[in-house]
Design an enzyme around this catalytic site. Structure first.
Site, short mmCIF file in Angstrom:
data_model
loop_
_atom_site.label_atom_id
_atom_site.label_comp_id
_atom_site.label_asym_id
_atom_site.label_seq_id
_atom_site.Cartn_x
_atom_site.Cartn_y
_atom_site.Cartn_z
N SER A 86 -4.79 12.15 -0.78
CA SER A 86 -5.18 10.78 -1.11
C SER A 86 -5.82 10.71 -2.50
O SER A 86 -5.16 10.97 -3.49
CB SER A 86 -6.09 10.21 -0.03
OG SER A 86 -6.02 8.79 0.00
N LYS A 138 -17.55 -14.77 3.57
CA LYS A 138 -18.68 -14.00 3.05
C LYS A 138 -19.12 -12.90 4.01
O LYS A 138 -19.66 -11.88 3.58
CB LYS A 138 -19.86 -14.94 2.73
CG LYS A 138 -20.97 -14.28 1.94
CD LYS A 138 -20.48 -13.77 0.60
CE LYS A 138 -21.59 -13.12 -0.20
NZ LYS A 138 -21.11 -12.51 -1.43
#
Length: 270
Positions: A86, A138
């Site tokens: 990765s 949010k």
């Protein structure tokens, strides 16, 4: 006129090791070491990578710094150790050449983002959250509730953007077409031998193989040129205590789950 120590550096090989998850402290240590290599004008760098990856931004900053070093004329060879997956791959493809052990665990090209939905547990123990927010998204990935469909779609867009950046970097670094990279960049892992067949690595061998290759690229004597290591992690006396290493790994795993929760990661997480 160059300082004498700089002239000597031009006949030597630098080495930097990236070990463990790629995150804040590792980024700071590696970037500082890369600056030292650049300032001392080393002709070549051996980049040893033994990492499952890490955060996106930290991996990108190291990748960019390696490319800047190469632009100054430094030849960079990456050596993949036990695992370079990765984000470790993302950093590695900034090198000019990559050498991996035949059994190196590599690949895992992709992005993962995980949150913790603890709503049922919190309900059992009688804990509830009161949230006041300025916008609809949010409190996305808040642990006291599941994702909504719109939130999942929004996060998928974020992941897709990060994935596209990853694929583009691998394609550029390895001289492959993006569609070719997407054909195997689905999170799967490979052995070093399989990665060579795919074009992810150039040669199979150990760190000494990579050292010799870096020396040849910089016209150094591969028999006599030994690397000068920069950016060594500080040794702590506490690490000598029996069981401390195991405790450290457990703490590291906990940090991955809690500290990086909600962040897009270029990380191999079996």
């Amino acid at each position: 006129m160059a300082w004498p120590w700089r002239r000597k550096s031009r006949r030597k090989l630098a080495r930097i090791a990236i070990e463990g998850p790629i995150a804040g402290p590792t980024r700071e240590r590696v970037l500082k070491a890369l600056r030292e290599v650049e300032e001392r004008e080393f002709p070549a760098l051996l980049l040893r990578i033994d990492s499952p990856g890490g955060t996106v931004g930290d991996s990108q900053e190291i990748h960019a710094a390696i490319k800047r070093l190469r632009a100054k004329g430094c030849r960079v060879v990456a050596s993949f150790g036990n695992i370079s997956a990765s984000g470790g791959v993302y950093v590695g493809v900034a090198a000019e050449q990559i050498v991996a052990n035949p059994g190196t665990i590599t690949g895992s090209i992709g992005v993962i983002l995980r949150g913790n939905n603890l709503s049922k547990l919190l309900e059992r123990v009688g804990i509830s959250f009161e949230t006041v927010k300025s916008g609809l998204y949010k409190d996305i990935l808040s642990p006291d509730r599941a994702l909504t469909g719109d939130e999942r779609e929004l996060l998928q867009g974020l992941i897709d953007s990060s994935y596209g950046q990853f694929v583009a970097a691998v394609a550029e670094g390895r001289g492959l077409e993006e569609e070719q990279v997407r054909g195997f960049a689905d999170g799967r892992v490979f052995s070093g031998a399989q990665a060579q067949e795919l074009g992810l690595v150039d040669a199979l061998g150990d760190e000494d193989t990579a050292r010799r290759l870096a020396a040849r690229l910089a016209d150094l004597d591969e028999e006599k040129t030994l690397p000068v290591t920069f950016g060594k992690p500080q040794k702590r006396l506490a690490n000598l205590i029996p069981g401390r290493a195991l405790l450290g790994r457990l703490q590291e795993a906990l940090n991955l789950e809690l500290g990086w929760s909600g962040q897009p990661l270029w990380l191999y997480r079996p």
